[in-house]
Design an enzyme around this catalytic site. Structure first.
Site, PDB file in Angstrom:
ATOM      1  N   GLU A 152     -39.242 -34.981 -51.339  1.00 25.02           N
ATOM      2  CA  GLU A 152     -39.924 -34.918 -52.549  1.00 25.02           C
ATOM      3  C   GLU A 152     -40.584 -36.408 -53.121  1.00 25.02           C
ATOM      4  OE1 GLU A 152     -38.520 -31.512 -55.821  1.00 25.02           O
ATOM      5  OE2 GLU A 152     -37.097 -33.403 -55.346  1.00 25.02           O
ATOM      6  N   ASN A 190     -34.356 -29.756 -57.940  1.00 23.35           N
ATOM      7  CA  ASN A 190     -33.412 -29.688 -58.780  1.00 23.35           C
ATOM      8  C   ASN A 190     -33.738 -28.907 -59.981  1.00 23.35           C
ATOM      9  OD1 ASN A 190     -31.417 -30.857 -57.037  1.00 23.35           O
ATOM     10  ND2 ASN A 190     -31.984 -33.006 -58.040  1.00 23.35           N
TER      11      ASN A 190
HETATM   12  N1  CAA Z   1     -24.309 -36.187 -42.810  1.00 21.95           N
HETATM   13  C1  CAA Z   1     -24.832 -36.259 -41.570  1.00 21.95           C
HETATM   14  N2  CAA Z   1     -25.221 -35.409 -40.712  1.00 21.95           N
HETATM   15  C2  CAA Z   1     -24.342 -34.241 -41.106  1.00 21.95           C
HETATM   16  C3  CAA Z   1     -23.560 -33.972 -42.200  1.00 21.95           C
HETATM   17  C4  CAA Z   1     -23.284 -35.175 -43.107  1.00 21.95           C
HETATM   18  N3  CAA Z   1     -22.844 -35.174 -44.017  1.00 21.95           N
HETATM   19  N4  CAA Z   1     -22.704 -32.857 -42.364  1.00 21.95           N
HETATM   20  C5  CAA Z   1     -23.511 -32.296 -41.020  1.00 21.95           C
HETATM   21  N5  CAA Z   1     -24.330 -33.065 -40.511  1.00 21.95           N
HETATM   22  C6  CAA Z   1     -25.010 -32.706 -39.161  1.00 21.95           C
HETATM   23  C7  CAA Z   1     -24.267 -32.384 -38.062  1.00 21.95           C
HETATM   24  O1  CAA Z   1     -23.838 -33.610 -37.268  1.00 21.95           O
HETATM   25  C8  CAA Z   1     -24.883 -31.586 -37.037  1.00 21.95           C
HETATM   26  O2  CAA Z   1     -25.767 -32.376 -36.282  1.00 21.95           O
HETATM   27  P1  CAA Z   1     -26.175 -31.622 -35.044  1.00 21.95           P
HETATM   28  O3  CAA Z   1     -26.890 -30.564 -35.330  1.00 21.95           O
HETATM   29  O4  CAA Z   1     -27.390 -32.564 -34.559  1.00 21.95           O
HETATM   30  O5  CAA Z   1     -25.139 -31.780 -34.124  1.00 21.95           O
HETATM   31  C9  CAA Z   1     -25.843 -30.624 -38.229  1.00 21.95           C
HETATM   32  O6  CAA Z   1     -25.673 -31.468 -39.596  1.00 21.95           O
HETATM   33  C10 CAA Z   1     -24.955 -29.462 -38.511  1.00 21.95           C
HETATM   34  O7  CAA Z   1     -23.702 -29.762 -38.821  1.00 21.95           O
HETATM   35  P2  CAA Z   1     -22.356 -28.466 -38.769  1.00 21.95           P
HETATM   36  O8  CAA Z   1     -22.817 -27.818 -37.409  1.00 21.95           O
HETATM   37  O9  CAA Z   1     -21.207 -29.392 -38.602  1.00 21.95           O
HETATM   38  O10 CAA Z   1     -22.340 -27.942 -40.012  1.00 21.95           O
HETATM   39  P3  CAA Z   1     -23.311 -26.796 -40.677  1.00 21.95           P
HETATM   40  O11 CAA Z   1     -24.016 -26.116 -39.635  1.00 21.95           O
HETATM   41  O12 CAA Z   1     -22.362 -26.259 -41.427  1.00 21.95           O
HETATM   42  O13 CAA Z   1     -24.233 -27.632 -41.521  1.00 21.95           O
HETATM   43  C11 CAA Z   1     -24.929 -28.862 -43.535  1.00 21.95           C
HETATM   44  C12 CAA Z   1     -23.812 -28.580 -42.437  1.00 21.95           C
HETATM   45  C13 CAA Z   1     -26.105 -29.185 -42.623  1.00 21.95           C
HETATM   46  C14 CAA Z   1     -24.474 -29.756 -44.354  1.00 21.95           C
HETATM   47  C15 CAA Z   1     -25.619 -27.147 -44.118  1.00 21.95           C
HETATM   48  O14 CAA Z   1     -24.064 -26.741 -44.508  1.00 21.95           O
HETATM   49  C16 CAA Z   1     -26.451 -27.531 -44.919  1.00 21.95           C
HETATM   50  O15 CAA Z   1     -27.436 -27.435 -44.887  1.00 21.95           O
HETATM   51  N6  CAA Z   1     -25.961 -27.264 -46.273  1.00 21.95           N
HETATM   52  C17 CAA Z   1     -26.956 -27.102 -47.527  1.00 21.95           C
HETATM   53  C18 CAA Z   1     -27.289 -28.676 -47.730  1.00 21.95           C
HETATM   54  C19 CAA Z   1     -27.978 -28.982 -48.964  1.00 21.95           C
HETATM   55  O16 CAA Z   1     -28.464 -28.088 -49.456  1.00 21.95           O
HETATM   56  N7  CAA Z   1     -28.463 -30.168 -49.413  1.00 21.95           N
HETATM   57  C20 CAA Z   1     -29.254 -30.397 -50.438  1.00 21.95           C
HETATM   58  C21 CAA Z   1     -28.291 -30.799 -51.493  1.00 21.95           C
HETATM   59  S1  CAA Z   1     -29.187 -31.058 -53.112  1.00 21.95           S
HETATM   60  C22 CAA Z   1     -29.672 -32.607 -52.961  1.00 21.95           C
HETATM   61  O17 CAA Z   1     -29.038 -33.365 -51.867  1.00 21.95           O
HETATM   62  C23 CAA Z   1     -30.342 -33.420 -53.946  1.00 21.95           C
HETATM   63  C24 CAA Z   1     -29.931 -33.746 -55.098  1.00 21.95           C
HETATM   64  O18 CAA Z   1     -30.442 -34.455 -55.832  1.00 21.95           O
HETATM   65  C25 CAA Z   1     -28.553 -33.277 -55.557  1.00 21.95           C
END
Ligand code: CAA
Length: 285
Positions: A152, A190
């Site tokens: 953003e 947010n």
């Molecule tokens: N750090 C870095 N990479 C990560 C990670 C982390 N904490 N967690 C997962 N990944 C990567 C993995 O390495 C994997 O990469 P590849 O595809 O290249 O192998 C990919 O993400 C997918 O991971 P997984 O297969 O282990 O797990 P998943 O498919 O369940 O995905 C997730 C995990 C990407 C976290 C997914 O659950 C997701 O998108 N969750 C929602 C996250 C979200 O909404 N984030 C925004 C939060 S709000 C915010 O950040 C703003 C604020 O101001 C509060």
């Protein structure tokens, strides 16, 4: 002036992710942390993430080495004086951010753009601590930074169109899609996400459904990757509580008010994944 050299202030969860993405996309990147221990911890996080990508076959060992070769650490803001863009991802405290920005303002060349990754604080107030408010804006990344495709861009009353354009071009070079918001609490994501997360807590608090059913409902019913309570554990209950309070303070609308259960969980230290316990138990990890 094109952006070629990047500085990142703070090497925590967000700062390390931001630095990793910048270096991976070929930008010489300097990371600043307050102590050698914090810096080392942040750099280790990046090395581990890149190592995992190589193991999974998502990145070649050459690319990992090229990325690591673009990264440099410093424990002083002075180390960022050559940067065209500095992205601040330090603690969410307005006084600390104002101090960082006024110091960077006195150190960096006139054309350097100063951006904050804050998710909740007023960018206009941060910009006002510099003599270059036209070259200050918000650049808000999402967790996990290397995975989430969005940033953003936040435009204050004083950000110049040239600054916003330069940041747009830079974000595209990072492989991120951009959205543009004006400087209001919560920006775009947010502003919608926080009341949604708070509603899920209210629902649990009121005994409408179990935590599992609330999460399954949103995952399978709406296709979200995580349910709201899982997401709260992932983002941090303390972080969400902090953002919600800032939003409530500013808007005075009930939907931004943190529910009593959230407050009590934060007081009890149940911050989510980072503390080993939130709505779910992570102590075995
Ligand atoms: N750090 C870095 N990479 C990560 C990670 C982390 N904490 N967690 C997962 N990944 C990567 C993995 O390495 C994997 O990469 P590849 O595809 O290249 O192998 C990919 O993400 C997918 O991971 P997984 O297969 O282990 O797990 P998943 O498919 O369940 O995905 C997730 C995990 C990407 C976290 C997914 O659950 C997701 O998108 N969750 C929602 C996250 C979200 O909404 N984030 C925004 C939060 S709000 C915010 O950040 C703003 C604020 O101001 C509060």
């Amino acid at each position: 002036m094109p952006i070629t050299h990047v500085g990142v202030v703070g090497c925590g969860l967000m700062g390390s992710g931001i630095a990793q993405v910048c270096a991976d996309r070929g930008f010489p990147t300097v990371i600043m942390e307050v102590t050698p221990e914090f810096l080392d911890k942040g750099l280790t996080k990046i090395r581990t993430a890149l190592g995992r990508a190589v193991e999974k076959g998502k990145m070649s060992a050459d690319q990992r080495d090229r990325t690591l070769g673009k990264l440099r650490g410093t424990t002083s803001l002075e180390g960022l004086r050559e940067c065209d863009l500095v992205i601040e991802a330090a603690t969410e405290e307005i006084a600390a951010k104002r101090k960082i920005f006024s110091t960077l303002d006195s150190l960096c060349p006139a054309q350097t753009i100063l951006a904050s990754n804050t998710s909740s604080l007023c960018i206009t107030e941060i910009a006002a601590s510099t003599k270059r408010p036209d070259r200050v804006c918000g650049l808000h990344f999402f967790n996990p930074v290397p995975v989430m495709k969005l940033v953003e861009i936040v435009k204050t009353l004083t950000s110049s169109p040239q600054t916003i354009e330069a940041i747009r071009t830079f974000s595209a070079a990072l492989g991120k899609s951009t959205i543009l918001a004006i400087d209001t609490p919560g920006f775009i994501v947010n502003r919608i996400l926080v009341p949604y997360l708070l509603d899920a807590v209210r629902m649990l608090e009121n005994g409408v459904a179990t935590r599992e059913d609330i999460d399954t409902g949103m995952k399978l019913g709406c296709g979200h990757p995580m349910g709201p309570l899982e997401l709260l554990d992932f983002v941090g209950l303390d972080t969400t509580f902090y953002i919600a309070n800032i939003m409530f303070e500013e808007f005075r609308e009930a939907r931004y008010a943190p529910p009593p259960l959230l407050k009590r969980m934060v007081l009890a230290g149940h911050f989510g994944q980072k503390s080993g316990r939130g709505f779910y138990d992570y102590s075995a990890r």
